[in-house]
Enzyme design. Structure first.
Site, PDB file in Angstrom:
ATOM      1  N   LYS A  47     -15.834  -1.333   4.011  1.00 40.19           N
ATOM      2  CA  LYS A  47     -15.223  -1.654   2.718  1.00 40.19           C
ATOM      3  C   LYS A  47     -16.338  -2.178   1.817  1.00 40.19           C
ATOM      4  O   LYS A  47     -16.840  -3.294   2.051  1.00 40.19           O
ATOM      5  CB  LYS A  47     -14.166  -2.743   2.886  1.00 40.19           C
ATOM      6  CG  LYS A  47     -12.930  -2.338   3.680  1.00 40.19           C
ATOM      7  CD  LYS A  47     -12.087  -3.578   4.001  1.00 40.19           C
ATOM      8  CE  LYS A  47     -10.689  -3.221   4.448  1.00 40.19           C
ATOM      9  NZ  LYS A  47      -9.945  -4.410   4.949  1.00 40.19           N
TER      10      LYS A  47
ATOM     11  N   GLU B 200       0.828  -1.217   0.000  1.00 38.09           N
ATOM     12  CA  GLU B 200       0.000   0.000   0.000  1.00 38.09           C
ATOM     13  C   GLU B 200       0.856   1.258   0.000  1.00 38.09           C
ATOM     14  O   GLU B 200       0.368   2.348   0.295  1.00 38.09           O
ATOM     15  CB  GLU B 200      -0.949   0.000   1.205  1.00 38.09           C
ATOM     16  CG  GLU B 200      -1.945  -1.150   1.151  1.00 38.09           C
ATOM     17  CD  GLU B 200      -3.022  -1.048   2.216  1.00 38.09           C
ATOM     18  OE1 GLU B 200      -3.010  -0.095   3.023  1.00 38.09           O
ATOM     19  OE2 GLU B 200      -3.887  -1.932   2.244  1.00 38.09           O
TER      20      GLU B 200
HETATM   21  P1  PGA Z   1      -6.734  -5.921   2.743  1.00 43.19           P
HETATM   22  O1  PGA Z   1      -6.361  -5.263   4.123  1.00 43.19           O
HETATM   23  O2  PGA Z   1      -7.315  -4.927   1.828  1.00 43.19           O
HETATM   24  O3  PGA Z   1      -5.430  -6.505   2.263  1.00 43.19           O
HETATM   25  O4  PGA Z   1      -7.687  -7.054   3.055  1.00 43.19           O
HETATM   26  C1  PGA Z   1      -6.667  -3.963   4.494  1.00 43.19           C
HETATM   27  C2  PGA Z   1      -7.038  -3.921   5.960  1.00 43.19           C
HETATM   28  O5  PGA Z   1      -6.892  -4.941   6.669  1.00 43.19           O
HETATM   29  O6  PGA Z   1      -7.517  -2.914   6.439  1.00 43.19           O
HETATM   30 ZN    ZN Z   2      -7.794  -4.181   8.528  1.00 46.93          ZN
END
Ligand code: PGA
Ligand code: ZN
Length: 419
Positions: free
Chosen positions: A335, A203
């Protein structure tokens, strides 16, 4: 306004893996595009990505998801009123028919759902955030920005997944980014000075070349000071432990320090960190299956820090309500692709607000140039936004979009300062 055309295609994400993109066009020619992001540390109860398996692209191809869009999702969308997001999303969920969207794929569904949303905003001739706000006053979110990446995003080089900063002293989105840019740069200089600068993780956070998890915290504090900011006043620390990645059944294995801890042991270590460092937020401090541990941890520190549920809550309204009843967590990570549709993600956010939880809209570790989440965070007045680090354009695209929203002629009323 009726949907006239639906096109799905395979594009590529920030890890060079295939992902799903959907374009939805209305009868008046306005249109919208949705793109599915992809996680690497996923909760077991989140919407399942449909991938082809086999050898091609290491099994990550999405041809089967695209066929599902062409054969089933497009026929469902064509002729429907693009403004009926909730009804369309409910129809998509029913069409899939499985508890975790495994038949058509959460990746296919979320791309289609986001494309419908964008197309509706385009038809209304409104920026997406304003379309979502529906006339309510909303604020730009406080950024939560990664400085070191770890866990599943850095070959498990350190156990903790995200070492982040929150510019708690900032009074605008732009100022929060200015402060973050200096801390990110200073952290890189300090890594270079100790001979451990080794590029960046998934990231965009600096590669975590540390011998102990706590070394990253020490360096983070040093970077804040080097940036001439006061730790705990101008800039605070946020962690995503992502504990489901290294623990289950109440046992946690810290690979870096060759230690095994039980639930109380891990919680105790984090409580010590909270006492020692200017930490204001901890995500997934314990594993998704450790509800009793999460409730105990929230009881112990929930008044002082925000305890964020990601893998544990998986953007589910029902799971948020259950957690609130049990006193586990006081903040939810939202998300959209964990839920699978825009409407379900919004319901999870509303359930959290209802329960008195704070809310953070979040990207995934696998991202693209798509900036929809900035608009969701703003339009839904989530208060906080997490999109990874301060490098790599799939991350910077989001921060830059926030700058545009904040400085546009048509802009929200304010900024969600830290309280
Ligand atoms: P991921 O992790 O998008 O790789 O699942 C992001 C997070 O755990 O916040
Ligand atoms: Zn997370």
């Amino acid at each position: 306004m009726k949907i006239r055309r639906v096109v799905a295609r395979r594009i590529w994400d920030s890890r060079g893996r295939p992902t799903v993109e959907v374009d939805v066009t209305n009868e008046d020619g306005t249109w919208g595009r949705g793109i599915a992001p992809a996680g690497a540390s996923r909760g077991t109860r989140e919407a399942v990505e449909r991938r082809d398996g086999g050898d091609r692209f290491n099994g990550f191809d999405v041809q089967s998801a695209l066929r599902g869009i062409e054969g089933e999702i497009a026929p469902l969308l064509l002729g429907r009123d693009v403004r009926e997001q909730a009804a369309i999303d409910a129809a998509l969920v029913a069409l899939d028919g499985t508890p975790y969207k495994s038949r058509l794929g959460g990746n296919a569904l979320v791309a289609a759902s986001l494309a419908v949303l964008h197309a509706a905003a385009a038809h209304a001739r409104l920026p997406l955030w304003r379309y979502l706000a529906q006339g309510r006053p909303v604020r730009l979110p406080m950024p939560q920005v990664q400085v070191f990446g770890g866990g599943a995003h850095a070959g498990r080089r350190v156990d903790v997944q995200d070492f982040m900063v929150i510019a708690i002293g900032a009074t605008s989105f732009a100022q929060a980014l200015e402060m973050t840019a200096e801390v990110y740069r200073c952290a890189g200089e300090l890594m270079a000075a100790r001979g451990s600068l080794a590029g960046v993780a998934d990231e965009g956070g600096w590669w975590p070349d540390f011998a102990r998890n706590e070394d990253a915290l020490d360096l983070l504090v040093a970077a804040i000071e080097r940036a001439k900011l006061v730790p705990g006043e101008d800039m605070a620390i946020a962690l995503d432990i992502a504990a489901s990645e290294f623990g289950s059944g109440g046992r946690y294995r810290l690979g870096l320090e060759q230690r095994e801890l039980d639930s109380d042991g891990l919680a105790g270590m984090l409580v010590d960190w909270i006492a020692k460092y200017p930490i204001v937020s901890i995500e997934d401090p314990l594993a998704e299956d450790d509800e009793a541990g999460l409730a105990a941890f929230t009881r112990a520190v929930g008044k002082r820090v925000q305890v964020v549920g990601d893998d544990y809550l998986v953007t589910s309204a029902q799971r948020v309500r259950n957690a609130a009843e049990r006193g586990a967590c006081n903040c939810v990570l939202i998300k959209p692709n964990q839920a699978g549709t825009v409407t379900e993600a919004h319901q999870a956010l509303l359930a959290a607000q209802e329960a008195g939880f704070r809310t953070i809209v979040s990207a995934r570790s696998g991202e693209t140039e798509d900036v929809a989440i900035v608009h969701l965070a703003t339009g839904w007045d989530a208060g906080q936004l997490k999109v990874g680090s301060f490098a790599r354009s799939e991350r910077m695209a989001k921060w830059n979009e926030g700058v545009r929203v904040e400085t546009g002629d048509d802009r929200p009323g304010g900024f969600a300062a830290w309280t």
